[in-house]
Design a protein around this motif. Structure first.
Motif, short mmCIF file in Angstrom:
data_model
loop_
_atom_site.label_atom_id
_atom_site.label_comp_id
_atom_site.label_asym_id
_atom_site.label_seq_id
_atom_site.Cartn_x
_atom_site.Cartn_y
_atom_site.Cartn_z
N ILE A 299 30.22 5.61 31.28
CA ILE A 299 30.96 6.10 32.44
C ILE A 299 29.93 6.62 33.43
O ILE A 299 29.20 7.56 33.14
CB ILE A 299 31.93 7.23 32.03
N ASP A 300 29.84 5.93 34.58
CA ASP A 300 28.98 6.43 35.64
C ASP A 300 27.52 6.54 35.21
O ASP A 300 26.86 7.52 35.52
CB ASP A 300 29.47 7.83 36.03
N CYS A 301 27.04 5.56 34.47
CA CYS A 301 25.64 5.56 34.04
C CYS A 301 24.84 4.58 34.88
O CYS A 301 25.36 3.56 35.33
CB CYS A 301 25.53 5.18 32.56
N THR A 302 23.55 4.88 35.08
CA THR A 302 22.66 3.98 35.78
C THR A 302 21.34 3.92 35.02
O THR A 302 20.93 4.90 34.40
CB THR A 302 22.38 4.50 37.21
N ASN A 303 20.68 2.77 35.07
CA ASN A 303 19.35 2.61 34.45
C ASN A 303 19.33 3.11 33.02
O ASN A 303 18.40 3.79 32.60
CB ASN A 303 18.29 3.35 35.27
N THR A 304 20.36 2.78 32.29
CA THR A 304 20.56 3.36 30.97
C THR A 304 20.84 2.29 29.93
O THR A 304 21.48 1.28 30.21
CB THR A 304 21.71 4.39 31.06
N LEU A 305 20.31 2.52 28.73
CA LEU A 305 20.55 1.64 27.59
C LEU A 305 21.37 2.40 26.55
O LEU A 305 20.97 3.48 26.12
CB LEU A 305 19.20 1.23 26.97
N LEU A 306 22.49 1.84 26.15
CA LEU A 306 23.29 2.41 25.06
C LEU A 306 23.48 1.34 24.00
O LEU A 306 23.99 0.26 24.30
CB LEU A 306 24.68 2.86 25.54
N ARG A 307 23.05 1.61 22.78
CA ARG A 307 23.23 0.63 21.71
C ARG A 307 23.82 1.31 20.48
O ARG A 307 23.36 2.38 20.07
CB ARG A 307 21.89 -0.02 21.32
N SER A 308 24.82 0.67 19.89
CA SER A 308 25.35 1.11 18.61
C SER A 308 25.01 0.02 17.61
O SER A 308 25.45 -1.12 17.74
CB SER A 308 26.86 1.29 18.71
N GLU A 309 24.18 0.34 16.64
CA GLU A 309 23.63 -0.67 15.75
C GLU A 309 24.23 -0.54 14.36
O GLU A 309 24.07 0.48 13.71
CB GLU A 309 22.11 -0.52 15.63
N ALA A 310 24.91 -1.56 13.92
CA ALA A 310 25.22 -1.74 12.50
C ALA A 310 26.20 -0.74 11.91
O ALA A 310 26.69 -0.94 10.82
CB ALA A 310 23.93 -1.70 11.66
N GLY A 311 26.52 0.33 12.62
CA GLY A 311 27.37 1.33 11.98
C GLY A 311 28.77 1.37 12.52
O GLY A 311 29.62 2.07 11.99
N GLY A 312 29.05 0.63 13.59
CA GLY A 312 30.36 0.71 14.18
C GLY A 312 30.63 2.05 14.85
O GLY A 312 31.75 2.36 15.20
N GLN A 313 29.59 2.85 15.04
CA GLN A 313 29.77 4.12 15.75
C GLN A 313 30.05 3.84 17.20
O GLN A 313 29.39 3.02 17.82
CB GLN A 313 28.50 4.95 15.69
N ARG A 314 30.98 4.60 17.77
CA ARG A 314 31.26 4.46 19.19
C ARG A 314 30.28 5.32 19.96
O ARG A 314 30.22 6.53 19.74
CB ARG A 314 32.70 4.92 19.44
N VAL A 315 29.50 4.72 20.85
CA VAL A 315 28.52 5.48 21.63
C VAL A 315 29.03 5.61 23.07
O VAL A 315 29.25 4.60 23.74
CB VAL A 315 27.14 4.79 21.62
N VAL A 316 29.24 6.84 23.51
CA VAL A 316 29.80 7.10 24.84
C VAL A 316 28.76 7.82 25.68
O VAL A 316 28.23 8.85 25.27
CB VAL A 316 31.08 7.97 24.73
#
Lengths: 473, 473
Positions: A299-316
């Protein structure tokens, strides 16, 4: 025919928590469905290429064969280094190994953790380099830079490579060490400088001649390690004795910086060594600068990397700028994007305090498949165990624990003391403390089993092995 | 004697992912070993206090009794609201409930999700307020502000409360709605304004008189809900029929803003409503502005909150400023600290797409204990089930799955069709598809069991209940 030689010994920690010593980044699907290693092998398939020769470490041999199999790739051989000795000894071992069957063989040496999205363009560049290599030149590929990067070494040419023309080999004037920002900007402006990607094309005879001329001391111990090599379950395991006497040194220092028969072929397609999370961001970000992977919400992010790897965790992510965040079931990294080179230091700090996340994953890969701990209690542990078709665990017993096995997918052949029986989905077996036991997967599909251990001590080292098809202790 | 009335119906989502609709923040140990609810109950223990009356929702009743028990607190009663109706009806229900036994009883109404670290100072302030309440005043406690906060309403006094003196009641001039930044700064400078914390002290007869004067329409339906209430397993469950006709309204709007017998007692100790992650950061940060909780590692971070909750995940922050990051096994939040009010919107977005993380936890609390899913496969699921001493699950059966139960701690009494037997640590039971079964914990310690389900459909709704001591369907 060109034999790809894939260097697969790295243990990069700068992409922690996704990349760890026990399962480094080349084996991860960082971009797309294939791992970087699989993509590196598939990139060099075609009528002009022989099956690749892979050089890797002891601990990665089963991952290499599993991933090649899953990608549908054959390998001509897998050389196992008893210990990492940097690139020069690995390349020399590959050259000597190939020389035994064809001293004039053509080798394309490439790391297995780089990204080159346009495989066809890269193969065309290799083809353009072939005449020079056939003429005895050592060809190195230089990446046309698109930014003033301070993290790479550079290759200096005499003149700016002609734009638009088919890539053609040019003589190398000099290697340039990683520059500061001002020098990097100047080199980018001048146009005569390419990134040194560590990808090479040469004949076996040419590189052996260069080793004889510039690094003659390496040859005897590497040859001895090859002469003493053992064939082991489809791998060629170099002899640890002589290999221990090999000096660790990079191919640039040992040979390339001294040789006078180098040619550079420019490659102008996209390339990255994915050396840190900022590079991964760069290669995967959309137009708004946001790179998402896995179940995420930005939400409203810029120049940002968000990764959820292998765990099914929701990354907000909310209101983030210049942040990278990578979540795994046992570890989460959040770093300012300008500081991703310091991940290495963070891993060192975790290692110093003995945190398991520093080097290993909850999912532990073994020759027969993998297992992971689902929950660890005071006197119990629950594991998921996945066994490859046709594979078998060792015949073993434990002093301090009993085990309940419930097969939830496929069929297991289970040995408990004198009894051998088939156990299939929704059936269970009890292994009393002290009983000799083994599980095998006699089927054609992966077998999945839930193991519930109870006992006073549940460490992996409470194991007595009686027989093991994988020659472990 | 003062009866604490603890309002425990909130479902705050601004502290997601730690606080969720199914288990809101008052039940979490956000600061220290006790949950906010437990701390709220313990704060009001002492010779001058009776056992608290708790008002909560249907879905939280077992959490309330479990947490009170764990904290060693008795409760005088637990009122269950069939639906949340804001604070005025809840306080009215409590007053009418207390009036039945003592119309002159003294009530201290307090939310159960606030932080007041200095319990003794707070109790002294309550004691100082007692004479005014005994004289028939409605006393509200005002927090002396230490910053120009725009997130709270304010209480305006006629004069600046005398510093250093024992707190004494002063008449309230006016309620002030949440101000903008300039107004907040001006109020802070002036010193006549206190934060409205929603904590009250009054006699039952005083507040009932105020309801009769200012919100008379609430009385009949709330009284009817009480008259029709059912005693159920130690709870007093308000009658849903009349309760549905109760208008939702806050105590400030319904009564306080209209009453002319209000007094304000200033409280100058620390207080926070922990209304968002920025407040949690403020209450827990060290001198360098860093607030850590759980297994974390902060390298070169400032003004940053890193929390690892319940999952043992290692959270590593590098070079962060003004960031809050909260990791749980199924969800990770990373937000700029100035944007933590927007967490609510993120949760709404997750809910809209049906993400389970929006409202529920992997760990599911039930009257008999709790369970969590350890792994879900295509045709199998593994759960950890913890059953309280003396508790029992319903007698049930499933159409689409079989279950393997392995007891790993304590002893279970297991019913499978006609058979009843004791199953203890390291023993297992198989429940065939369709069999009527039940597990109970006949012991004195928690019983822990690993359940491995296999079948074509594994949803919680594949359940046929035959008997249930908790009166569920």
């Amino acid at each position: 025919m060109i034999t790809p030689v894939l260097l697969c010994g790295g243990s990069g920690t700068r992409l922690w928590p996704l990349s760890r010593k026990s399962y480094p980044k080349q084996f991860s699907a960082l971009m797309g469905a294939q791992s970087l290693f699989q993509a590196s092998a598939l990139r060099l398939e075609g009528p002009e290429f022989a099956a690749p020769l892979v050089i890797t470490g002891e601990e990665f041999r089963f991952i290499v064969s599993e991933q090649l199999g899953a990608a549908g790739c054959a390998s001509s051989d897998v050389l196992i280094e008893p210990k990492g000795r940097d690139t020069a000894p690995a390349i020399l071992a590959a050259a000597l190994h190939l020389a035994a069957t064809d001293p004039e063989a053509m080798m394309l040496v490439a790391p297995s953790d780089h990204v080159i999205p346009d495989a066809a363009a890269f193969r065309a560049t290799v083809a353009a380099a072939l005449p020079a290599a056939e003429a005895g030149r050592l060809v190195t590929f230089g990446i046309a830079p698109d930014r003033a990067e301070t993290g790479y070494g550079y290759l200096e040419l005499d003149a700016v490579p002609s734009a638009g023309a088919a890539p053609s080999p040019a003589p190398l004037r000099a290697f340039v060490e990683k520059p500061d920002a001002a020098r990097a900007a100047a080199m980018l402006a001048e146009g005569r400088y390419l990134w040194n990607a560590g990808i090479f094309l040469f004949k076996v005879s040419s590189i052996l001649e260069a080793f004889r001329a510039h690094a003659p001391d390496l040859i005897a111990p590497v040859q001895a390690a090859l002469d003493g090599a053992k064939r082991d379950l489809g791998f060629t395991r170099l002899d640890a004795g002589p290999w221990a006497r090999v000096q660790p040194i990079s191919i640039d220092y040992a040979v390339m910086e001294k040789a006078d028969n180098l040619s550079v072929v420019p490659y102008s397609g996209r390339w990255s060594d994915l050396g840190d999370w900022a590079s991964v961001w760069r290669e995967t970000a959309d137009d708004t600068g946001v790179a998402l992977s896995g179940p995420t919400l930005a939400i409203d992010c810029t120049n940002t990397l968000l990764r959820s790897e292998a765990g099914g965790q929701r990354v907000v992510g909310i209101g983030l700028d210049d942040i990278v965040a990578v979540a795994m079931p046992d570890a989460v990294l959040i770093a300012h994007k300008s500081r991703t080179q310091e991940v290495k230091a963070a891993v060192a700090a975790l290692k110093a305090e003995g945190a398991p996340q520093a080097e290993t994953f909850p999912r532990d890969h073994r020759p027969w498949g993998w297992f992971e701990s689902l929950v660890i209690g005071e006197r119990f542990q629950v594991k998921r165990i996945v066994v490859h078709p046709g594979a078998a665990l060792s015949l073993q017993s434990h002093h301090h624990r009993s085990e309940h096995w419930i097969v939830v997918q496929g069929t297991a052949r289970v040995t408990v003391d004198e009894e051998v029986k088939l156990v299939t989905e929704n059936q269970s077996v009890y292994i009393p403390l002290g009983a000799k036991h083994r599980m095998e997967n006699p089927g054609k599909l992966p077998m999945v089993l839930i193991e519930v251990q109870t006992g006073s001590y549940l460490g992996e080292d409470d194991i007595l092995r009686y027989e093991d098809v994988y020659a472990r202790n």
